[in-house]
Design a protein around this motif. Structure first.
Motif, mmCIF file in Angstrom:
data_model
loop_
_atom_site.group_PDB
_atom_site.id
_atom_site.type_symbol
_atom_site.label_atom_id
_atom_site.label_comp_id
_atom_site.label_asym_id
_atom_site.label_seq_id
_atom_site.Cartn_x
_atom_site.Cartn_y
_atom_site.Cartn_z
ATOM 1 N N TRP A 1 -5.292 14.191 -7.971
ATOM 2 C CA TRP A 1 -4.913 12.934 -8.630
ATOM 3 C C TRP A 1 -4.264 11.997 -7.615
ATOM 4 N N ALA A 2 -3.420 12.564 -6.740
ATOM 5 C CA ALA A 2 -2.675 11.758 -5.774
ATOM 6 C C ALA A 2 -3.581 11.167 -4.700
ATOM 7 N N ASN A 3 -4.341 12.020 -4.002
ATOM 8 C CA ASN A 3 -5.079 11.510 -2.841
ATOM 9 C C ASN A 3 -6.357 10.779 -3.211
ATOM 10 N N SER A 4 -6.802 10.903 -4.459
ATOM 11 C CA SER A 4 -7.993 10.156 -4.872
ATOM 12 C C SER A 4 -7.749 8.657 -4.867
ATOM 13 N N ALA A 5 -6.487 8.246 -4.930
ATOM 14 C CA ALA A 5 -6.189 6.820 -4.825
ATOM 15 C C ALA A 5 -6.676 6.270 -3.493
ATOM 16 N N TYR A 6 -6.504 7.040 -2.421
ATOM 17 C CA TYR A 6 -6.977 6.612 -1.103
ATOM 18 C C TYR A 6 -8.504 6.556 -1.082
ATOM 19 N N ILE A 7 -9.136 7.578 -1.648
ATOM 20 C CA ILE A 7 -10.601 7.632 -1.617
ATOM 21 C C ILE A 7 -11.205 6.460 -2.384
ATOM 22 N N THR A 8 -10.712 6.197 -3.589
ATOM 23 C CA THR A 8 -11.315 5.135 -4.394
ATOM 24 C C THR A 8 -11.009 3.743 -3.842
ATOM 25 N N THR A 9 -9.752 3.521 -3.452
ATOM 26 C CA THR A 9 -9.354 2.176 -3.032
ATOM 27 C C THR A 9 -9.716 1.881 -1.585
ATOM 28 N N VAL A 10 -9.340 2.779 -0.675
ATOM 29 C CA VAL A 10 -9.515 2.499 0.751
ATOM 30 C C VAL A 10 -10.920 2.863 1.224
ATOM 31 N N VAL A 11 -11.388 4.053 0.860
ATOM 32 C CA VAL A 11 -12.689 4.493 1.358
ATOM 33 C C VAL A 11 -13.843 3.838 0.611
ATOM 34 N N ALA A 12 -13.744 3.774 -0.721
ATOM 35 C CA ALA A 12 -14.926 3.430 -1.512
ATOM 36 C C ALA A 12 -15.042 1.962 -1.894
ATOM 37 N N VAL A 13 -13.931 1.283 -2.262
ATOM 38 C CA VAL A 13 -14.101 -0.030 -2.880
ATOM 39 C C VAL A 13 -13.325 -1.146 -2.183
ATOM 40 N N VAL A 14 -12.005 -1.170 -2.332
ATOM 41 C CA VAL A 14 -11.246 -2.362 -1.959
ATOM 42 C C VAL A 14 -11.294 -2.624 -0.462
ATOM 43 N N SER B 1 -0.549 4.901 7.783
ATOM 44 C CA SER B 1 -1.722 4.090 8.130
ATOM 45 C C SER B 1 -2.188 3.253 6.947
ATOM 46 N N THR B 2 -2.035 3.771 5.739
ATOM 47 C CA THR B 2 -2.400 2.995 4.556
ATOM 48 C C THR B 2 -1.486 1.785 4.407
ATOM 49 N N LEU B 3 -0.195 1.985 4.641
ATOM 50 C CA LEU B 3 0.728 0.850 4.633
ATOM 51 C C LEU B 3 0.361 -0.157 5.717
ATOM 52 N N GLY B 4 -0.154 0.328 6.851
ATOM 53 C CA GLY B 4 -0.548 -0.569 7.936
ATOM 54 C C GLY B 4 -1.661 -1.525 7.546
ATOM 55 N N LEU B 5 -2.502 -1.136 6.582
ATOM 56 C CA LEU B 5 -3.587 -2.023 6.141
ATOM 57 C C LEU B 5 -3.055 -3.291 5.490
ATOM 58 N N ALA C 1 -3.836 -10.017 -2.743
ATOM 59 C CA ALA C 1 -3.820 -8.947 -3.745
ATOM 60 C C ALA C 1 -4.374 -7.645 -3.164
ATOM 61 N N SER C 2 -5.357 -7.743 -2.287
ATOM 62 C CA SER C 2 -5.910 -6.540 -1.654
ATOM 63 C C SER C 2 -4.856 -5.839 -0.814
ATOM 64 N N ARG C 3 -4.052 -6.607 -0.106
ATOM 65 C CA ARG C 3 -3.009 -5.999 0.717
ATOM 66 C C ARG C 3 -1.936 -5.334 -0.144
ATOM 67 N N VAL C 4 -1.638 -5.943 -1.283
ATOM 68 C CA VAL C 4 -0.717 -5.305 -2.228
ATOM 69 C C VAL C 4 -1.324 -4.005 -2.763
ATOM 70 N N ALA C 5 -2.632 -4.006 -2.984
ATOM 71 C CA ALA C 5 -3.312 -2.797 -3.469
ATOM 72 C C ALA C 5 -3.173 -1.652 -2.476
ATOM 73 N N PHE C 6 -3.228 -1.962 -1.179
ATOM 74 C CA PHE C 6 -3.076 -0.903 -0.172
ATOM 75 C C PHE C 6 -1.675 -0.284 -0.235
ATOM 76 N N VAL C 7 -0.662 -1.107 -0.459
ATOM 77 C CA VAL C 7 0.703 -0.580 -0.606
ATOM 78 C C VAL C 7 0.791 0.324 -1.837
ATOM 79 N N LEU D 1 2.143 4.384 -2.234
ATOM 80 C CA LEU D 1 3.174 4.813 -3.185
ATOM 81 C C LEU D 1 2.633 5.859 -4.160
ATOM 82 N N TRP D 2 1.432 5.638 -4.655
ATOM 83 C CA TRP D 2 0.797 6.561 -5.602
ATOM 84 C C TRP D 2 0.543 7.912 -4.940
#
Length: 454
Positions: free
Chosen positions: A27-40, A104-108, A190-196, A200-201
Motif C-alpha cells: 500500500w505504501a510503496n505503490s504510491a511511488y509506482i503509480t505517481t512517479v513511475v506510471a503517471v504523473v 529522491s522523491t522529495l527532490g522531484l 500541483a505536480s510538484r505537490v503530488a511528488f511531496v 509522505l504517504w
C-alpha cells in the motif's frame, strides 16, 4: 466498521498482525509506482521537464535513465541479500533504500521547465530506492507466511497496493485538474505537490512493517560477504552456483526474465506512449485509475484461484492476456482503446506479479531467502533494463513507438514456454530438503521480537 475491515482482511488471508503489517508496505510503496513511475512524473517530464528536447529524444532518455538506475540495484541485490540473511538485517537494509527513495522523491518537487537532467537523476535514484527496498520486502514474505499462505498473502499485498496507489492517485487527479481549488498556480505546481505527497504517504505507511514484522534471525556461523569489487563478484558467483541446487527456481527465474520484460515495460512506458500518441492527461490518469480499481479484486481473485489450481496455471493465463494486450497496443488510436487496454492490464497485472513472487518463495529455502530474492531482483532488473532498452532501440531504429510495443510480444511467448517446464512440487521438495540439511525446521523461522514503539 473495524470488524468489517478485520473480516475483509481475513478473507484476503491476512489473519495475523505481522501479515497485515507486511502487506501494508505494498500500500505504501505503490504510491511511488503509480505517481512517479506510471503517471504523473512521465507526463510532467514529457510536458515540462523535457522542455527544449524533441519528443523522441525525451522518450529515449527517459527509458535510458530507467535502465541505468535499475542496473545498479541488479548488481548489488544478491550481495546485500546475502549480507542481510547472514546478519539478520532484512528490515535495516529495507530502511536504507526506503530513505533513499523518499529523499529522491522529495527532490522531484524542485524540477522546473527544462530541468530534464535533474529530473532524471531524482527519478533514477528513486528507482534504486523503491526497487532496492522491494528486494528485502519480498524476502520477508518467506519468513512471515507459511507455505499454504504464500499465494494469498502475496496477492493480498498487491491488492492493497492497487487500492492505496489508486486512492492517492485519485486525490492527485483532483489536485492536478483543479489546482486553483488548492491555491496553486497551475498543474505544473500541483505536480510538484503530488511528488511531496508520495514521499509522505510512502514513509508514513511503511511504519507498520518496522513496528510489527519481526526481524529474521541471522544465519549462525555464516560469514557476511566482503563489500568490495572482488567480494561482490565472488558473492554473485557463489549465489549462482547455489541456485543450481534449485533447478525449478532457476527455470522460473528464466521464465520471469522473459515475461517480466514485457510487463515492466508496459508499466513504465505506457503513459509516455499514450502521451506521444496525443492522448490527453486526463484520459491517461483515468485509465490508470481504472487499472488500479480493477486490480484490487482481480489480484485477490488470482490468489484464490491459485490456491485451487496452482500458481503456475494462473500465471499462464495472465501471460495469454498480456499477449493480447501487446497486439491491441500496436493498433491503439483513441482514448477508448487506451481504456480497454487499461482494463485488460488491470485484470492480470497484480496477479501475475504477486504469483511470480509467491511461487519463487515456495521454491527457495528460508535461510537463503533474501540472497536468492536478490538474484530474483537481478533477473527482474535485467528485464527492467532490457525491456526499456529494446523499446528505445526500436523507437530509434524505426522512428515508431508502435513497432516498439509490438516487439514486446516475443517476451511473453518465450516466458510462457519456459514457465510450462517448471515442476512446482519437485522445486518445493528441494527447498524443504535444503532447509532440513541446514538445520531449519518445517515451522516458521524463529525471529527476534519486534521493537515496541516508543
Amino acid at each position: 466498521m473495524r470488524q468489517l475491515a478485520t473480516s475483509l482482511l481475513a478473507r484476503m488471508g491476512l489473519t495475523r498482525p505481522e501479515l497485515r503489517a507486511w502487506a501494508v508496505y505494498d500500500w505504501a510503496n505503490s504510491a511511488y509506482i503509480t505517481t512517479v513511475v506510471a503517471v504523473v512524473f512521465p507526463i510532467y517530464f514529457a510536458s515540462v521537464a523535457s522542455e527544449g528536447l524533441a519528443r523522441e529524444v525525451a522518450t529515449s532518455r527517459f527509458a535510458t535513465a530507467t535502465a541505468v538506475s535499475l542496473a545498479v540495484v541488479a548488481v548489488l541485490s544478491p550481495v546485500l541479500g546475502a549480507l542481510s540473511d547472514r546478519a539478520g538485517r532484512l528490515k535495516s537494509l529495507l530502511g536504507v533504500f526506503l530513505v533513499l527513495g523518499l529523499l529522491s522523491t522529495l527532490g522531484l518537487a524542485w524540477v522546473g521547465p527544462g530541468d530534464w537532467a535533474w529530473a532524471l537523476v531524482c527519478f533514477a535514484v528513486g528507482n534504486v530506492g523503491v526497487t532496492g527496498s522491494n528486494v528485502f520486502y519480498d524476502a520477508l514474505l518467506r519468513h512471515v507466511a507459511r507455505d499454504d499462505e504464500l499465494d494469498r498473502v502475496s496477492t493480498a499485498g498487491y491488492a492493497l497496493g492497487y487500492l492505496g496507489g489508486g486512492l492517492l492517485l485519485s486525490a492527485q487527479l483532483v489536485l492536478l485538474s483543479k489546482p486553483g481549488w488548492f491555491g496553486l498556480a497551475d498543474a505544473a505546481v500541483a505536480s510538484r505537490v503530488a511528488f511531496v505527497s508520495v514521499a509522505l504517504w510512502w514513509g508514513g505507511f511503511a511504519l507498520p512493517l518496522f513496528l510489527r514484522v519481526p526481524e529474521p534471525r541471522p544465519v549462525e556461523g555464516a560469514e557476511p560477504p566482503a563489500m568490495s569489487l572482488s567480494g561482490i563478484v565472488a558473492q554473485l558467483a557463489e549465489t549462482l552456483r547455489a541456485l543450481r541446487e534449485y533447478r525449478q527456481a532457476l527455470l522460473l527465474l528464466v521464465a520471469y526474465l522473459l515475461y517480466s520484460d514485457g510487463i515492466g515495460t508496459i508499466i513504465r512506458l505506457s503513459t509516455l506512449y499514450g502521451t506521444e500518441l496525443g492522448i490527453g492527461r486526463g484520459a491517461l490518469m483515468l485509465a490508470l485509475l481504472m487499472t488500479q480499481a480493477v486490480g484490487v479484486p482481480c489480484a485477490v481473485l488470482f490468489g484464490r484461484v491459485a490456491s485451487r489450481v496452482g500458481a503456475r496455471p494462473a500465471l499462464m493465463f495472465a501471460l495469454l492476456v498480456y499477449m493480447g494486450v501487446t497486439l491491441l497496443g500496436y493498433f491503439l488510436r483513441t482514448p477508448t482503446h487506451f481504456f480497454v487496454l487499461a482494463l485488460l492490464v488491470g485484470t492480470v497485472q497484480g496477479g501475475s506479479q504477486a504469483l511470480s513472487r509467491s511461487l519463487f518463495a515456495q521454491l527457495v529455502p528460508r535461510h537463503r531467502a533474501a540472497e536468492l530474492f536478490g538474484l530474483f531482483s537481478v533477473f527482474e532488473k535485467v528485464t527492467a533494463v532490457l525491456g526499456p532498452l529494446v523499446f528505445a532501440v526500436v523507437v530509434e531504429w524505426t522512428g515508431s513507438s508502435r513497432q516498439a510495443v509490438l516487439s514486446l510480444l516475443g517476451f511473453f511467448c518465450a516466458g510462457a514456454a519456459v514457465l510450462s517446464r517448471v515442476d512446482v512440487e519437485v522445486g518445493r521438495r528441494a527447498a524443504r530438503e535444503a532447509e532440513a540439511r541446514a538445520g531449519w525446521s518445517a515451522a516458521p523461522l524463529p525471529v527476534r521480537p519486534p521493537v515496541p514503539p516508543a
